[in-house]
Design a protein around this motif. Sequence first.
Motif, short mmCIF file in Angstrom:
data_model
loop_
_atom_site.label_atom_id
_atom_site.label_comp_id
_atom_site.label_asym_id
_atom_site.label_seq_id
_atom_site.Cartn_x
_atom_site.Cartn_y
_atom_site.Cartn_z
N VAL A 228 0.82 -1.21 0.00
CA VAL A 228 0.00 0.00 0.00
C VAL A 228 0.86 1.26 0.00
O VAL A 228 0.43 2.30 -0.52
N ASN A 229 2.05 1.17 0.58
CA ASN A 229 2.92 2.34 0.62
C ASN A 229 3.81 2.48 -0.61
O ASN A 229 4.60 3.43 -0.70
N ILE A 230 3.67 1.55 -1.54
CA ILE A 230 4.44 1.62 -2.78
C ILE A 230 3.58 2.32 -3.82
O ILE A 230 2.56 1.76 -4.26
N ASP A 231 3.97 3.53 -4.19
CA ASP A 231 3.11 4.29 -5.10
C ASP A 231 2.89 3.56 -6.42
O ASP A 231 1.77 3.47 -6.90
N THR A 232 3.96 3.04 -6.99
CA THR A 232 3.86 2.42 -8.32
C THR A 232 4.42 1.00 -8.29
O THR A 232 5.56 0.79 -7.87
N MET A 233 3.61 0.07 -8.72
CA MET A 233 4.05 -1.32 -8.90
C MET A 233 4.10 -1.61 -10.40
O MET A 233 3.31 -1.06 -11.18
N GLY A 234 5.00 -2.50 -10.76
CA GLY A 234 5.15 -2.77 -12.18
C GLY A 234 5.39 -4.23 -12.50
O GLY A 234 5.77 -5.03 -11.63
N TRP A 235 5.10 -4.56 -13.74
CA TRP A 235 5.45 -5.86 -14.30
C TRP A 235 6.59 -5.64 -15.29
O TRP A 235 6.54 -4.73 -16.12
N TYR A 236 7.59 -6.48 -15.19
CA TYR A 236 8.77 -6.43 -16.05
C TYR A 236 8.87 -7.76 -16.80
O TYR A 236 8.28 -8.76 -16.38
N ARG A 237 9.66 -7.77 -17.86
CA ARG A 237 9.93 -9.03 -18.53
C ARG A 237 11.36 -9.04 -19.07
O ARG A 237 11.93 -7.98 -19.34
N GLN A 238 11.88 -10.23 -19.18
CA GLN A 238 13.22 -10.40 -19.73
C GLN A 238 13.22 -11.57 -20.70
O GLN A 238 12.97 -12.71 -20.28
N ALA A 239 13.46 -11.27 -21.94
CA ALA A 239 13.56 -12.30 -22.96
C ALA A 239 15.02 -12.76 -23.06
O ALA A 239 15.93 -12.03 -22.68
N PRO A 240 15.25 -13.96 -23.57
CA PRO A 240 16.63 -14.47 -23.68
C PRO A 240 17.52 -13.50 -24.45
O PRO A 240 17.15 -13.04 -25.54
N GLU B 187 6.59 -12.50 -29.73
CA GLU B 187 7.50 -11.49 -29.19
C GLU B 187 7.25 -11.22 -27.71
O GLU B 187 8.05 -10.56 -27.05
N ASP B 188 6.15 -11.73 -27.18
CA ASP B 188 5.87 -11.57 -25.75
C ASP B 188 6.53 -12.67 -24.92
O ASP B 188 6.44 -12.65 -23.69
N THR B 189 7.15 -13.62 -25.57
CA THR B 189 7.83 -14.70 -24.85
C THR B 189 8.96 -14.15 -23.99
O THR B 189 9.84 -13.45 -24.48
N ALA B 190 8.89 -14.46 -22.70
CA ALA B 190 9.87 -13.93 -21.75
C ALA B 190 9.56 -14.48 -20.36
O ALA B 190 8.51 -15.10 -20.15
N VAL B 191 10.47 -14.22 -19.44
CA VAL B 191 10.16 -14.44 -18.02
C VAL B 191 9.62 -13.11 -17.49
O VAL B 191 10.24 -12.06 -17.69
N TYR B 192 8.48 -13.18 -16.83
CA TYR B 192 7.81 -11.99 -16.33
C TYR B 192 8.00 -11.89 -14.81
O TYR B 192 7.84 -12.88 -14.09
N TYR B 193 8.32 -10.68 -14.36
CA TYR B 193 8.56 -10.40 -12.96
C TYR B 193 7.72 -9.19 -12.55
O TYR B 193 7.40 -8.34 -13.36
N CYS B 194 7.42 -9.12 -11.27
CA CYS B 194 6.85 -7.88 -10.76
C CYS B 194 7.82 -7.30 -9.73
O CYS B 194 8.67 -7.99 -9.17
N ASN B 195 7.70 -6.01 -9.51
CA ASN B 195 8.53 -5.32 -8.53
C ASN B 195 8.02 -3.91 -8.41
O ASN B 195 7.09 -3.50 -9.11
N THR B 196 8.61 -3.16 -7.52
CA THR B 196 8.26 -1.76 -7.42
C THR B 196 8.70 -1.05 -8.69
O THR B 196 9.65 -1.47 -9.36
N ALA B 197 8.00 0.02 -9.03
CA ALA B 197 8.40 0.83 -10.17
C ALA B 197 8.61 2.27 -9.73
O ALA B 197 8.73 3.18 -10.55
N SER B 198 8.63 2.47 -8.42
CA SER B 198 8.97 3.77 -7.85
C SER B 198 9.80 3.51 -6.61
O SER B 198 9.46 2.65 -5.81
N GLY B 199 10.92 4.20 -6.47
CA GLY B 199 11.78 3.96 -5.33
C GLY B 199 12.62 2.71 -5.53
O GLY B 199 12.61 2.09 -6.60
#
Length: 115
Positions: free
Chosen positions: A29-41, A88-100
């Motif tokens: 709740v205290n994290i203003d922005t959360m995000g999804w990231y991805r990394q392809a080979p 092209e969407d093939t990748a490993v997907y991660y979530c993490n903060t996107a602010s701070g």
Amino acid sequence: QVQLVESGGGLVQPGGSLRLSCAASGSIVNIDTMGWYRQAPGKQRELVASVTNGGRRNYLDSVKGRFTISRDNAKRTVYLQMNSLNPEDTAVYYCNTASGPAWSWGQGTQVTVSS
């Protein structure tokens, strides 16, 4: 340190859909922005989508209109609905903060789009 666990990935045919979930072990709740990231080979990790506590969303141009990010602070979970998937969407997907500062990265969830 908050732990992040991503799930919901898999093998899907082009044009298919998946819904990813990211469960946090602590409050977001205290994290203003959360995000999804991805990394392809062979590529760098990139921010795919982000959502603020106020509901403002931003997307990578290549996923606009196909992906939808949401968050449920009460459940400490962030979601990524992915439609019209293409190879092209093939990748490993991660979530993490996107602010701070970022938290430790989870294991991610593999998304493979192939016929």
